[in-house]
Design an enzyme around this catalytic site. Sequence first.
Site, mmCIF file in Angstrom:
data_model
loop_
_atom_site.group_PDB
_atom_site.id
_atom_site.type_symbol
_atom_site.label_atom_id
_atom_site.label_comp_id
_atom_site.label_asym_id
_atom_site.label_seq_id
_atom_site.Cartn_x
_atom_site.Cartn_y
_atom_site.Cartn_z
ATOM 1 C CG ASP A 93 5.763 -9.801 -16.402
ATOM 2 O OD1 ASP A 93 6.835 -10.293 -16.051
ATOM 3 O OD2 ASP A 93 5.404 -8.645 -16.112
ATOM 4 C CE LYS A 179 5.013 -2.736 -4.856
ATOM 5 N NZ LYS A 179 4.794 -3.893 -5.761
ATOM 6 C CD GLU A 254 -12.368 -5.111 -4.349
ATOM 7 O OE1 GLU A 254 -12.802 -6.275 -4.212
ATOM 8 O OE2 GLU A 254 -13.102 -4.119 -4.437
ATOM 9 C CB CYS A 288 -9.632 -12.701 -5.970
ATOM 10 S SG CYS A 288 -10.422 -11.668 -7.192
ATOM 11 C CD GLU A 387 -7.245 -16.537 -2.237
ATOM 12 O OE1 GLU A 387 -6.457 -15.910 -1.530
ATOM 13 O OE2 GLU A 387 -8.015 -16.012 -3.055
HETATM 14 P P1 NAD Z 1 0.102 -9.882 -2.165
HETATM 15 O O1 NAD Z 1 -0.772 -9.410 -1.079
HETATM 16 O O2 NAD Z 1 1.309 -10.636 -1.814
HETATM 17 O O3 NAD Z 1 0.631 -8.647 -3.023
HETATM 18 C C1 NAD Z 1 -0.264 -7.692 -3.579
HETATM 19 C C2 NAD Z 1 0.474 -6.378 -3.745
HETATM 20 O O4 NAD Z 1 0.828 -5.885 -2.475
HETATM 21 C C3 NAD Z 1 1.767 -6.478 -4.548
HETATM 22 O O5 NAD Z 1 1.875 -5.333 -5.361
HETATM 23 C C4 NAD Z 1 2.835 -6.459 -3.476
HETATM 24 O O6 NAD Z 1 4.064 -5.949 -3.921
HETATM 25 C C5 NAD Z 1 2.202 -5.518 -2.469
HETATM 26 N N1 NAD Z 1 2.700 -5.643 -1.098
HETATM 27 C C6 NAD Z 1 3.311 -6.705 -0.515
HETATM 28 N N2 NAD Z 1 3.619 -6.407 0.769
HETATM 29 C C7 NAD Z 1 3.168 -5.156 1.004
HETATM 30 C C8 NAD Z 1 3.147 -4.300 2.150
HETATM 31 N N3 NAD Z 1 3.661 -4.679 3.319
HETATM 32 N N4 NAD Z 1 2.592 -3.080 2.033
HETATM 33 C C9 NAD Z 1 2.041 -2.681 0.875
HETATM 34 N N5 NAD Z 1 2.036 -3.437 -0.249
HETATM 35 C C10 NAD Z 1 2.584 -4.665 -0.181
HETATM 36 O O7 NAD Z 1 -0.871 -10.645 -3.132
HETATM 37 P P2 NAD Z 1 -0.507 -11.355 -4.493
HETATM 38 O O8 NAD Z 1 0.213 -12.611 -4.136
HETATM 39 O O9 NAD Z 1 0.137 -10.403 -5.430
HETATM 40 O O10 NAD Z 1 -1.971 -11.647 -5.085
HETATM 41 C C11 NAD Z 1 -2.698 -12.760 -4.730
HETATM 42 C C12 NAD Z 1 -3.783 -12.392 -3.745
HETATM 43 O O11 NAD Z 1 -4.569 -11.308 -4.220
HETATM 44 C C13 NAD Z 1 -4.766 -13.518 -3.522
HETATM 45 O O12 NAD Z 1 -4.974 -13.703 -2.149
HETATM 46 C C14 NAD Z 1 -6.046 -13.060 -4.190
HETATM 47 O O13 NAD Z 1 -7.220 -13.568 -3.676
HETATM 48 C C15 NAD Z 1 -5.957 -11.588 -4.091
HETATM 49 N N6 NAD Z 1 -6.702 -10.952 -5.185
HETATM 50 C C16 NAD Z 1 -7.916 -10.400 -4.922
HETATM 51 C C17 NAD Z 1 -8.665 -9.801 -5.931
HETATM 52 C C18 NAD Z 1 -10.029 -9.181 -5.653
HETATM 53 O O14 NAD Z 1 -10.574 -8.517 -6.500
HETATM 54 N N7 NAD Z 1 -10.599 -9.386 -4.481
HETATM 55 C C19 NAD Z 1 -8.143 -9.754 -7.224
HETATM 56 C C20 NAD Z 1 -6.901 -10.326 -7.465
HETATM 57 C C21 NAD Z 1 -6.184 -10.919 -6.430
#
Ligand code: NAD
Length: 493
Positions: A93, A179, A254, A288, A387
Amino acid sequence: MQNYDKLFINGRWVLPVHPASFDSIDPSNEQVITQVAAASPSDVELAVEAARQAFDSGIWSGLSGTQRAHYLHAIATEIRNHLTQLASLEVQDNGKPYPEAEWDINDAADCFDFYAKLAVELDTQREQDIALPDVRFHCVARKEPVGVACAIIPWNYPLLMAAWKVAPALAAGCTLILKPAEATSLTAIELGRIAEKVQLPAGVLNILTGIGADIGPALTEHPHIDKVAFTGSVPVGKQIMQSAAHQVKNISLELGGKSSFIVFEDSELDAAVEWIMFGIFWNQGQVCSATSRVLIHEDIYETLLLRLKTAAEKIKIGAGFDTEVKLGPLVNQKQYHHVLAAIERGVKDGVRLVSGGNRPTEFSQGYYVQPTIFADVPEDHPLWNEEIFGPVVSIRSFKTESEAVQSANNSIFGLAGAVMSKDLDRCHRVARALRAGIIWINCSQPTFSQAPWGGYKQSGIGRELGIWGLENYLEVKQITTFQSAETWGWYLS
Ligand code: NAD
Protein backbone atom coordinates in the site's frame (compact mmCIF):
# COMPACT_ATOMS: atom_id res chain seq x y z
CA MET A 1 -6.57 -10.56 -0.85
CA GLN A 2 -9.30 -9.80 1.71
CA ASN A 3 -12.21 -7.50 0.90
CA TYR A 4 -11.81 -3.85 1.79
CA ASP A 5 -15.16 -2.63 0.49
CA LYS A 6 -16.88 -2.22 3.86
CA LEU A 7 -16.80 0.23 6.75
CA PHE A 8 -16.57 -0.85 10.39
CA ILE A 9 -19.45 0.83 12.24
CA ASN A 10 -20.95 -0.21 15.56
CA GLY A 11 -19.10 -3.52 15.55
CA ARG A 12 -20.37 -4.54 12.12
CA TRP A 13 -18.99 -4.47 8.57
CA VAL A 14 -21.34 -2.43 6.42
CA LEU A 15 -21.36 -1.15 2.85
CA PRO A 16 -21.34 2.64 2.56
CA VAL A 17 -24.87 4.13 2.62
CA HIS A 18 -24.20 5.40 -0.92
CA PRO A 19 -22.08 2.53 -2.30
CA ALA A 20 -18.77 3.90 -3.59
CA SER A 21 -15.15 2.88 -3.61
CA PHE A 22 -11.70 4.03 -4.69
CA ASP A 23 -8.60 2.20 -5.88
CA SER A 24 -5.76 1.21 -3.62
CA ILE A 25 -2.60 1.36 -5.74
CA ASP A 26 0.71 -0.45 -5.29
CA PRO A 27 3.25 2.36 -5.80
CA SER A 28 6.00 -0.05 -6.87
CA ASN A 29 4.15 -0.98 -10.09
CA GLU A 30 1.14 1.39 -10.27
CA GLN A 31 -1.24 -1.59 -10.31
CA VAL A 32 -4.59 -1.60 -8.48
CA ILE A 33 -4.35 -3.81 -5.39
CA THR A 34 -8.00 -3.68 -4.37
CA GLN A 35 -11.06 -1.44 -4.00
CA VAL A 36 -11.61 0.41 -0.75
CA ALA A 37 -14.97 1.62 0.57
CA ALA A 38 -15.49 5.38 0.19
CA ALA A 39 -17.58 6.70 3.06
CA SER A 40 -19.85 9.72 2.67
CA PRO A 41 -21.22 12.15 5.27
CA SER A 42 -24.18 9.74 5.74
CA ASP A 43 -21.73 7.10 6.99
CA VAL A 44 -20.11 9.70 9.23
CA GLU A 45 -23.52 10.20 10.89
CA LEU A 46 -23.86 6.46 11.58
CA ALA A 47 -20.31 6.10 12.90
CA VAL A 48 -20.55 9.17 15.14
CA GLU A 49 -23.87 8.06 16.60
CA ALA A 50 -22.43 4.58 17.26
CA ALA A 51 -19.39 6.05 19.01
CA ARG A 52 -21.57 8.54 20.91
CA GLN A 53 -23.96 5.85 22.17
CA ALA A 54 -21.05 3.59 23.12
CA PHE A 55 -19.48 6.41 25.08
CA ASP A 56 -22.66 7.66 26.76
CA SER A 57 -23.72 4.12 27.73
CA GLY A 58 -20.55 3.68 29.77
CA ILE A 59 -19.78 0.25 28.23
CA TRP A 60 -16.20 1.45 27.72
CA SER A 61 -15.64 4.52 29.87
CA GLY A 62 -17.33 2.67 32.77
CA LEU A 63 -14.75 -0.13 32.71
CA SER A 64 -11.73 0.11 34.95
CA GLY A 65 -8.40 0.92 33.31
CA THR A 66 -7.34 -2.64 34.11
CA GLN A 67 -10.31 -4.03 32.19
CA ARG A 68 -9.58 -1.79 29.22
CA ALA A 69 -5.92 -2.83 29.37
CA HIS A 70 -7.01 -6.43 28.80
CA TYR A 71 -8.42 -5.43 25.39
CA LEU A 72 -5.37 -3.31 24.52
CA HIS A 73 -2.99 -6.18 25.28
CA ALA A 74 -5.21 -8.49 23.21
CA ILE A 75 -5.00 -6.06 20.26
CA ALA A 76 -1.19 -5.93 20.64
CA THR A 77 -1.04 -9.73 20.61
CA GLU A 78 -3.21 -9.98 17.50
CA ILE A 79 -1.08 -7.37 15.71
CA ARG A 80 2.02 -9.48 16.47
CA ASN A 81 0.19 -12.65 15.39
CA HIS A 82 -0.45 -11.00 12.01
CA LEU A 83 3.00 -9.41 11.67
CA THR A 84 3.79 -10.79 8.22
CA GLN A 85 0.36 -10.07 6.78
CA LEU A 86 0.23 -6.52 8.15
CA ALA A 87 3.82 -5.69 7.16
CA SER A 88 3.17 -7.05 3.65
CA LEU A 89 0.06 -4.88 3.31
CA GLU A 90 2.07 -1.80 4.31
CA VAL A 91 4.67 -2.63 1.65
CA GLN A 92 1.98 -3.06 -1.02
CA ASP A 93 0.00 0.00 0.00
CA ASN A 94 2.78 2.43 0.97
CA GLY A 95 5.84 1.11 -0.88
CA LYS A 96 8.22 1.00 2.08
CA PRO A 97 10.91 -1.72 2.32
CA TYR A 98 9.61 -4.81 4.14
CA PRO A 99 12.01 -4.67 7.14
CA GLU A 100 10.89 -1.09 7.80
CA ALA A 101 7.26 -2.24 7.61
CA GLU A 102 8.03 -4.94 10.18
CA TRP A 103 9.51 -2.30 12.53
CA ASP A 104 6.32 -0.27 12.15
CA ILE A 105 4.02 -3.20 12.95
CA ASN A 106 6.08 -4.22 15.98
CA ASP A 107 6.09 -0.58 17.14
CA ALA A 108 2.30 -0.44 16.72
CA ALA A 109 1.91 -3.55 18.90
CA ASP A 110 4.30 -2.08 21.50
CA CYS A 111 2.26 1.13 21.51
CA PHE A 112 -0.92 -0.80 22.46
CA ASP A 113 0.99 -2.60 25.24
CA PHE A 114 2.42 0.68 26.50
CA TYR A 115 -0.99 2.36 26.74
CA ALA A 116 -2.42 -0.78 28.37
CA LYS A 117 0.13 -0.20 31.14
CA LEU A 118 -0.91 3.46 31.46
CA ALA A 119 -4.60 2.44 31.53
CA VAL A 120 -3.85 0.25 34.57
CA GLU A 121 -1.95 3.12 36.23
CA LEU A 122 -4.93 5.40 35.63
CA ASP A 123 -6.94 3.29 38.09
CA THR A 124 -4.75 4.48 40.96
CA GLN A 125 -3.79 7.89 39.57
CA ARG A 126 -7.18 9.06 38.32
CA GLU A 127 -7.75 11.36 41.29
CA GLN A 128 -5.25 13.68 42.85
CA ASP A 129 -5.78 15.55 46.12
CA ILE A 130 -5.24 19.27 45.73
CA ALA A 131 -3.99 21.15 48.79
CA LEU A 132 -6.12 24.28 49.32
CA PRO A 133 -5.30 27.26 51.53
CA ASP A 134 -8.80 27.06 53.11
CA VAL A 135 -9.14 23.86 55.15
CA ARG A 136 -12.94 24.05 55.09
CA PHE A 137 -12.72 22.74 51.55
CA HIS A 138 -11.43 19.48 50.15
CA CYS A 139 -10.52 19.31 46.48
CA VAL A 140 -9.64 16.54 44.06
CA ALA A 141 -8.62 16.79 40.41
CA ARG A 142 -10.12 13.86 38.54
CA LYS A 143 -9.13 12.66 35.08
CA GLU A 144 -11.98 11.63 32.81
CA PRO A 145 -12.13 10.62 29.14
CA VAL A 146 -12.74 13.49 26.72
CA GLY A 147 -15.62 11.58 25.09
CA VAL A 148 -15.95 10.71 21.41
CA ALA A 149 -12.68 11.22 19.53
CA CYS A 150 -11.99 11.36 15.83
CA ALA A 151 -8.52 10.28 14.67
CA ILE A 152 -7.44 11.42 11.20
CA ILE A 153 -4.11 9.99 10.08
CA PRO A 154 -1.63 10.24 7.18
CA TRP A 155 -0.16 7.59 4.89
CA ASN A 156 3.51 7.49 5.87
CA TYR A 157 3.23 5.00 8.78
CA PRO A 158 -0.32 3.73 8.30
CA LEU A 159 -0.88 1.28 11.17
CA LEU A 160 1.63 2.95 13.47
CA MET A 161 -0.06 6.36 13.14
CA ALA A 162 -3.38 4.64 13.89
CA ALA A 163 -1.84 3.04 17.00
CA TRP A 164 -0.48 6.39 18.25
CA LYS A 165 -4.07 7.67 18.44
CA VAL A 166 -6.29 4.62 18.93
CA ALA A 167 -4.25 3.11 21.79
CA PRO A 168 -4.20 6.19 24.10
CA ALA A 169 -7.81 7.09 23.23
CA LEU A 170 -9.00 3.59 24.20
CA ALA A 171 -6.79 3.57 27.29
CA ALA A 172 -8.34 6.87 28.42
CA GLY A 173 -11.89 5.50 28.01
CA CYS A 174 -12.82 7.37 24.84
CA THR A 175 -14.71 5.85 21.94
CA LEU A 176 -13.57 6.84 18.49
CA ILE A 177 -13.77 7.01 14.74
CA LEU A 178 -10.56 6.29 12.86
CA LYS A 179 -10.16 7.84 9.39
CA PRO A 180 -7.06 6.49 7.59
CA ALA A 181 -5.44 8.27 4.64
CA GLU A 182 -6.98 7.28 1.33
CA ALA A 183 -3.57 6.21 -0.04
CA THR A 184 -3.09 3.60 2.68
CA SER A 185 -6.34 2.27 4.16
CA LEU A 186 -5.71 -1.45 4.27
CA THR A 187 -4.08 -1.98 7.65
CA ALA A 188 -6.64 0.31 9.32
CA ILE A 189 -9.34 -2.07 8.08
CA GLU A 190 -7.30 -4.98 9.44
CA LEU A 191 -7.26 -3.17 12.80
CA GLY A 192 -11.08 -3.28 12.62
CA ARG A 193 -10.93 -7.05 12.09
CA ILE A 194 -8.63 -7.31 15.11
CA ALA A 195 -11.04 -5.21 17.20
CA GLU A 196 -13.79 -7.62 16.18
CA LYS A 197 -11.64 -10.64 17.03
CA VAL A 198 -10.81 -9.40 20.55
CA GLN A 199 -14.51 -8.55 21.02
CA LEU A 200 -14.05 -4.86 21.63
CA PRO A 201 -17.57 -3.67 22.53
CA ALA A 202 -19.59 -2.48 19.53
CA GLY A 203 -19.23 1.20 18.69
CA VAL A 204 -16.02 1.73 20.68
CA LEU A 205 -13.82 1.79 17.55
CA ASN A 206 -15.37 2.70 14.20
CA ILE A 207 -13.36 2.84 10.99
CA LEU A 208 -14.30 5.02 8.04
CA THR A 209 -12.19 4.78 4.91
CA GLY A 210 -12.74 7.51 2.36
CA ILE A 211 -11.58 10.70 0.74
CA GLY A 212 -10.49 13.33 3.26
CA ALA A 213 -12.09 16.27 1.51
CA ASP A 214 -15.43 14.38 1.28
CA ILE A 215 -15.81 13.22 4.87
CA GLY A 216 -13.22 15.24 6.81
CA PRO A 217 -15.37 18.32 7.41
CA ALA A 218 -18.41 16.18 8.36
CA LEU A 219 -16.23 14.62 11.06
CA THR A 220 -14.40 17.67 12.33
CA GLU A 221 -17.56 19.83 12.50
CA HIS A 222 -19.79 17.16 13.99
CA PRO A 223 -21.38 18.38 17.24
CA HIS A 224 -21.22 14.90 18.81
CA ILE A 225 -17.46 14.60 18.39
CA ASP A 226 -15.61 16.02 21.39
CA LYS A 227 -12.02 15.70 20.23
CA VAL A 228 -10.20 15.77 16.90
CA ALA A 229 -6.71 14.28 16.77
CA PHE A 230 -5.04 14.95 13.44
CA THR A 231 -1.71 14.07 11.87
CA GLY A 232 -1.07 15.39 8.40
CA SER A 233 -0.18 18.44 6.39
CA VAL A 234 -0.16 22.02 7.63
CA PRO A 235 -2.87 23.24 5.20
CA VAL A 236 -5.32 20.52 6.28
CA GLY A 237 -4.34 21.10 9.92
CA LYS A 238 -5.31 24.76 9.53
CA GLN A 239 -8.66 23.79 7.97
CA ILE A 240 -9.29 21.42 10.87
CA MET A 241 -8.56 24.15 13.41
CA GLN A 242 -11.08 26.37 11.68
CA SER A 243 -13.82 23.77 11.43
CA ALA A 244 -13.26 22.54 15.01
CA ALA A 245 -13.60 26.15 16.17
CA HIS A 246 -17.37 26.06 15.51
CA GLN A 247 -17.85 23.98 18.65
CA VAL A 248 -14.58 24.93 20.35
CA LYS A 249 -13.51 21.30 20.08
CA ASN A 250 -10.49 19.89 21.81
CA ILE A 251 -7.88 19.38 19.07
CA SER A 252 -4.36 18.05 18.80
CA LEU A 253 -2.35 18.54 15.64
CA GLU A 254 0.83 16.79 14.46
CA LEU A 255 1.83 18.61 11.31
CA GLY A 256 4.83 19.00 9.04
CA GLY A 257 8.46 19.87 9.56
CA LYS A 258 11.73 21.03 8.03
CA SER A 259 14.11 19.82 10.68
CA SER A 260 17.82 20.57 10.81
CA PHE A 261 20.76 18.29 11.58
CA ILE A 262 23.83 20.22 12.82
CA VAL A 263 27.10 18.30 12.33
CA PHE A 264 30.18 19.68 14.11
CA GLU A 265 33.77 19.29 12.94
CA ASP A 266 34.71 16.69 15.59
CA SER A 267 32.02 14.23 14.42
CA GLU A 268 33.02 10.74 13.45
CA LEU A 269 32.43 10.68 9.67
CA ASP A 270 30.97 7.16 9.41
CA ALA A 271 28.42 7.97 12.11
CA ALA A 272 27.62 11.28 10.42
CA VAL A 273 26.99 9.57 7.05
CA GLU A 274 24.86 6.85 8.66
CA TRP A 275 22.61 9.18 10.65
CA ILE A 276 22.31 11.91 8.01
CA MET A 277 21.17 9.24 5.53
CA PHE A 278 18.81 7.61 8.04
CA GLY A 279 17.43 11.07 8.82
CA ILE A 280 16.34 11.70 5.23
CA PHE A 281 16.23 8.47 3.20
CA TRP A 282 14.45 6.20 5.71
CA ASN A 283 10.82 5.70 4.58
CA GLN A 284 11.82 7.50 1.34
CA GLY A 285 12.08 10.73 3.33
CA GLN A 286 8.31 10.69 3.88
CA VAL A 287 8.81 11.35 7.55
CA CYS A 288 7.44 14.42 9.31
CA SER A 289 10.53 14.59 11.52
CA ALA A 290 13.00 13.95 8.65
CA THR A 291 16.18 15.95 9.13
CA SER A 292 15.80 17.27 5.61
CA ARG A 293 18.25 20.13 6.01
CA VAL A 294 21.77 19.56 7.21
CA LEU A 295 24.28 22.10 8.50
CA ILE A 296 27.86 20.83 8.31
CA HIS A 297 30.85 22.62 9.83
CA GLU A 298 33.03 24.13 7.09
CA ASP A 299 36.11 22.12 8.19
CA ILE A 300 34.50 18.80 7.16
CA TYR A 301 31.97 20.10 4.62
CA GLU A 302 33.43 18.95 1.28
CA THR A 303 34.78 15.69 2.75
CA LEU A 304 31.40 14.77 4.21
CA LEU A 305 29.55 15.78 1.04
CA LEU A 306 31.72 13.38 -0.95
CA ARG A 307 31.14 10.60 1.59
CA LEU A 308 27.37 11.20 1.44
CA LYS A 309 27.37 11.19 -2.37
CA THR A 310 29.25 7.88 -2.47
CA ALA A 311 26.96 6.27 0.12
CA ALA A 312 23.73 7.63 -1.43
CA GLU A 313 24.67 6.28 -4.86
CA LYS A 314 25.09 2.79 -3.37
CA ILE A 315 21.55 2.68 -1.97
CA LYS A 316 19.57 -0.10 -3.64
CA ILE A 317 16.30 1.27 -4.99
CA GLY A 318 13.35 -0.98 -5.76
CA ALA A 319 10.15 -2.67 -4.66
CA GLY A 320 9.84 -3.18 -0.91
CA PHE A 321 9.78 -6.98 -1.00
CA ASP A 322 13.33 -7.13 -2.45
CA THR A 323 15.43 -7.85 0.64
CA GLU A 324 18.37 -5.70 -0.55
CA VAL A 325 16.23 -2.60 -1.10
CA LYS A 326 16.73 0.40 1.17
CA LEU A 327 14.67 2.93 -0.84
CA GLY A 328 11.22 2.07 -2.14
CA PRO A 329 8.86 4.08 -4.34
CA LEU A 330 7.08 7.18 -3.06
CA VAL A 331 3.55 6.55 -1.84
CA ASN A 332 1.60 7.73 -4.87
CA GLN A 333 1.66 9.68 -8.11
CA LYS A 334 0.78 12.97 -6.40
CA GLN A 335 3.72 12.72 -4.01
CA TYR A 336 6.03 11.59 -6.85
CA HIS A 337 5.17 14.67 -8.94
CA HIS A 338 5.44 16.94 -5.89
CA VAL A 339 8.94 15.68 -5.04
CA LEU A 340 10.18 15.79 -8.64
CA ALA A 341 8.82 19.33 -9.03
CA ALA A 342 10.76 20.46 -5.94
CA ILE A 343 13.95 18.92 -7.35
CA GLU A 344 13.39 20.46 -10.80
CA ARG A 345 12.93 23.89 -9.26
CA GLY A 346 16.22 23.54 -7.39
CA VAL A 347 18.05 22.51 -10.56
CA LYS A 348 16.40 25.29 -12.60
CA ASP A 349 17.46 27.84 -9.96
CA GLY A 350 21.05 26.63 -10.23
CA VAL A 351 21.32 25.04 -6.77
CA ARG A 352 24.36 22.72 -6.61
CA LEU A 353 23.13 19.15 -7.20
CA VAL A 354 25.58 16.72 -5.57
CA SER A 355 23.76 13.46 -6.20
CA GLY A 356 20.53 12.01 -7.64
CA GLY A 357 17.87 14.41 -8.87
CA ASN A 358 16.07 12.08 -11.24
CA ARG A 359 13.85 9.10 -11.61
CA PRO A 360 16.11 5.99 -11.68
CA THR A 361 16.29 4.81 -15.30
CA GLU A 362 15.91 1.10 -14.55
CA PHE A 363 12.18 1.37 -13.75
CA SER A 364 9.46 1.80 -16.35
CA GLN A 365 6.73 1.84 -13.69
CA GLY A 366 6.51 2.83 -10.05
CA TYR A 367 6.96 6.14 -8.24
CA TYR A 368 10.72 5.97 -7.77
CA VAL A 369 12.99 8.96 -7.12
CA GLN A 370 16.76 8.78 -6.60
CA PRO A 371 18.17 9.77 -3.22
CA THR A 372 18.95 13.41 -3.89
CA ILE A 373 21.51 15.74 -2.28
CA PHE A 374 21.67 19.49 -2.83
CA ALA A 375 24.55 21.55 -1.37
CA ASP A 376 25.18 25.27 -0.76
CA VAL A 377 21.40 25.71 -0.73
CA PRO A 378 20.50 29.39 -0.27
CA GLU A 379 18.64 30.07 2.99
CA ASP A 380 15.80 31.76 1.12
CA HIS A 381 15.28 28.90 -1.36
CA PRO A 382 12.18 26.65 -1.07
CA LEU A 383 14.51 23.63 -0.93
CA TRP A 384 15.72 25.01 2.40
CA ASN A 385 12.37 26.16 3.76
CA GLU A 386 9.56 24.00 2.42
CA GLU A 387 8.70 20.47 3.43
CA ILE A 388 9.32 18.18 0.43
CA PHE A 389 8.43 14.87 2.14
CA GLY A 390 10.69 12.83 -0.12
CA PRO A 391 14.32 11.59 -0.33
CA VAL A 392 15.78 15.06 -0.85
CA VAL A 393 18.29 16.62 1.52
CA SER A 394 19.45 20.26 1.46
CA ILE A 395 22.89 21.00 2.89
CA ARG A 396 24.77 24.16 3.90
CA SER A 397 28.03 24.82 5.70
CA PHE A 398 28.48 26.87 8.87
CA LYS A 399 31.37 28.46 10.78
CA THR A 400 30.08 28.95 14.35
CA GLU A 401 27.70 27.26 16.75
CA SER A 402 25.50 30.34 17.07
CA GLU A 403 25.28 30.68 13.28
CA ALA A 404 24.17 27.03 13.01
CA VAL A 405 21.54 27.39 15.73
CA GLN A 406 20.19 30.58 14.21
CA SER A 407 19.94 28.98 10.78
CA ALA A 408 18.22 25.87 12.19
CA ASN A 409 15.70 27.98 14.10
CA ASN A 410 14.92 30.14 11.09
CA SER A 411 11.85 28.14 10.06
CA ILE A 412 8.06 28.28 10.34
CA PHE A 413 8.32 24.70 11.61
CA GLY A 414 9.66 23.33 14.87
CA LEU A 415 9.10 19.60 14.92
CA ALA A 416 12.57 18.11 15.35
CA GLY A 417 16.30 18.69 15.18
CA ALA A 418 19.55 16.78 15.57
CA VAL A 419 23.08 17.61 16.58
CA MET A 420 26.29 15.60 16.27
CA SER A 421 29.56 16.22 18.11
CA LYS A 422 31.91 14.34 20.45
CA ASP A 423 31.46 17.27 22.88
CA LEU A 424 28.27 16.38 24.77
CA ASP A 425 28.18 19.72 26.59
CA ARG A 426 28.02 21.42 23.23
CA CYS A 427 25.33 18.98 22.04
CA HIS A 428 23.15 19.68 25.08
CA ARG A 429 23.68 23.43 24.74
CA VAL A 430 22.53 23.26 21.12
CA ALA A 431 19.64 20.93 22.03
CA ARG A 432 18.36 23.52 24.52
CA ALA A 433 18.76 26.35 22.01
CA LEU A 434 16.82 24.66 19.19
CA ARG A 435 13.14 25.67 19.02
CA ALA A 436 11.68 22.26 18.29
CA GLY A 437 9.79 19.52 20.12
CA ILE A 438 12.15 16.58 19.51
CA ILE A 439 15.96 16.78 19.53
CA TRP A 440 18.28 13.89 18.79
CA ILE A 441 21.92 13.95 19.90
CA ASN A 442 24.38 11.91 17.83
CA CYS A 443 21.51 10.23 15.96
CA SER A 444 18.35 11.12 14.04
CA GLN A 445 14.84 9.61 14.10
CA PRO A 446 14.79 6.86 16.78
CA THR A 447 11.29 7.06 18.30
CA PHE A 448 9.93 5.48 21.47
CA SER A 449 6.34 5.13 22.72
CA GLN A 450 7.45 6.41 26.14
CA ALA A 451 8.81 9.80 25.00
CA PRO A 452 6.79 12.92 24.03
CA TRP A 453 6.29 13.61 20.33
CA GLY A 454 5.11 16.86 18.77
CA GLY A 455 6.15 20.23 17.50
CA TYR A 456 6.64 23.92 18.18
CA LYS A 457 5.38 26.64 15.82
CA GLN A 458 3.48 25.41 12.73
CA SER A 459 4.50 21.82 13.42
CA GLY A 460 1.50 21.39 15.65
CA ILE A 461 -0.33 21.64 18.92
CA GLY A 462 -0.04 19.13 21.76
CA ARG A 463 2.08 16.04 22.25
CA GLU A 464 1.52 12.41 21.38
CA LEU A 465 3.13 9.33 22.93
CA GLY A 466 4.15 8.85 26.55
CA ILE A 467 1.87 10.07 29.32
CA TRP A 468 1.26 13.19 27.19
CA GLY A 469 -0.41 11.02 24.55
CA LEU A 470 -2.86 9.71 27.16
CA GLU A 471 -3.56 13.19 28.50
CA ASN A 472 -4.60 14.21 24.98
CA TYR A 473 -7.73 12.11 25.57
CA LEU A 474 -8.41 13.12 29.18
CA GLU A 475 -10.29 16.04 30.67
CA VAL A 476 -9.44 17.22 34.18
CA LYS A 477 -12.40 17.82 36.47
CA GLN A 478 -12.20 19.74 39.74
CA ILE A 479 -14.42 18.33 42.52
CA THR A 480 -14.48 20.57 45.59
CA THR A 481 -16.34 19.64 48.80
CA PHE A 482 -17.31 22.07 51.55
CA GLN A 483 -16.57 20.00 54.63
CA SER A 484 -16.97 22.42 57.49
CA ALA A 485 -19.66 21.93 60.15
CA GLU A 486 -20.18 25.72 60.20
CA THR A 487 -22.35 27.48 57.60
CA TRP A 488 -20.73 29.62 54.92
CA GLY A 489 -22.39 32.65 56.43
CA TRP A 490 -22.60 35.13 53.56
CA TYR A 491 -26.38 35.48 53.02
CA LEU A 492 -27.53 33.88 56.24
CA SER A 493 -25.17 35.64 58.62
P1 NAD B 1 -2.90 15.32 4.44
O1 NAD B 1 -3.03 16.47 5.34
O2 NAD B 1 -3.18 15.50 3.01
O3 NAD B 1 -3.88 14.15 4.89
C1 NAD B 1 -3.88 13.65 6.23
C2 NAD B 1 -5.25 13.08 6.53
O4 NAD B 1 -6.20 14.12 6.51
C3 NAD B 1 -5.73 12.03 5.54
O5 NAD B 1 -6.40 11.01 6.25
C4 NAD B 1 -6.71 12.79 4.68
O6 NAD B 1 -7.70 11.99 4.11
C5 NAD B 1 -7.31 13.73 5.71
N1 NAD B 1 -7.92 14.95 5.16
C6 NAD B 1 -7.68 15.55 3.97
N2 NAD B 1 -8.46 16.65 3.86
C7 NAD B 1 -9.18 16.75 5.00
C8 NAD B 1 -10.13 17.69 5.50
N3 NAD B 1 -10.50 18.76 4.79
N4 NAD B 1 -10.65 17.49 6.72
C9 NAD B 1 -10.27 16.44 7.47
N5 NAD B 1 -9.39 15.51 7.05
C10 NAD B 1 -8.84 15.67 5.83
O7 NAD B 1 -1.46 14.76 4.74
P2 NAD B 1 -0.76 13.51 4.08
O8 NAD B 1 -0.38 13.91 2.70
O9 NAD B 1 -1.58 12.29 4.27
O10 NAD B 1 0.52 13.34 5.04
C11 NAD B 1 1.68 14.05 4.84
C12 NAD B 1 1.78 15.18 5.84
O11 NAD B 1 1.60 14.71 7.17
C13 NAD B 1 3.14 15.83 5.84
O12 NAD B 1 3.01 17.23 5.79
C14 NAD B 1 3.78 15.41 7.15
O13 NAD B 1 4.72 16.27 7.67
C15 NAD B 1 2.62 15.22 8.03
N6 NAD B 1 2.92 14.23 9.08
C16 NAD B 1 3.18 14.67 10.34
C17 NAD B 1 3.49 13.77 11.36
C18 NAD B 1 3.78 14.24 12.78
O14 NAD B 1 3.87 13.44 13.67
N7 NAD B 1 3.94 15.53 13.00
C19 NAD B 1 3.51 12.41 11.07
C20 NAD B 1 3.25 11.99 9.78
C21 NAD B 1 2.94 12.91 8.78
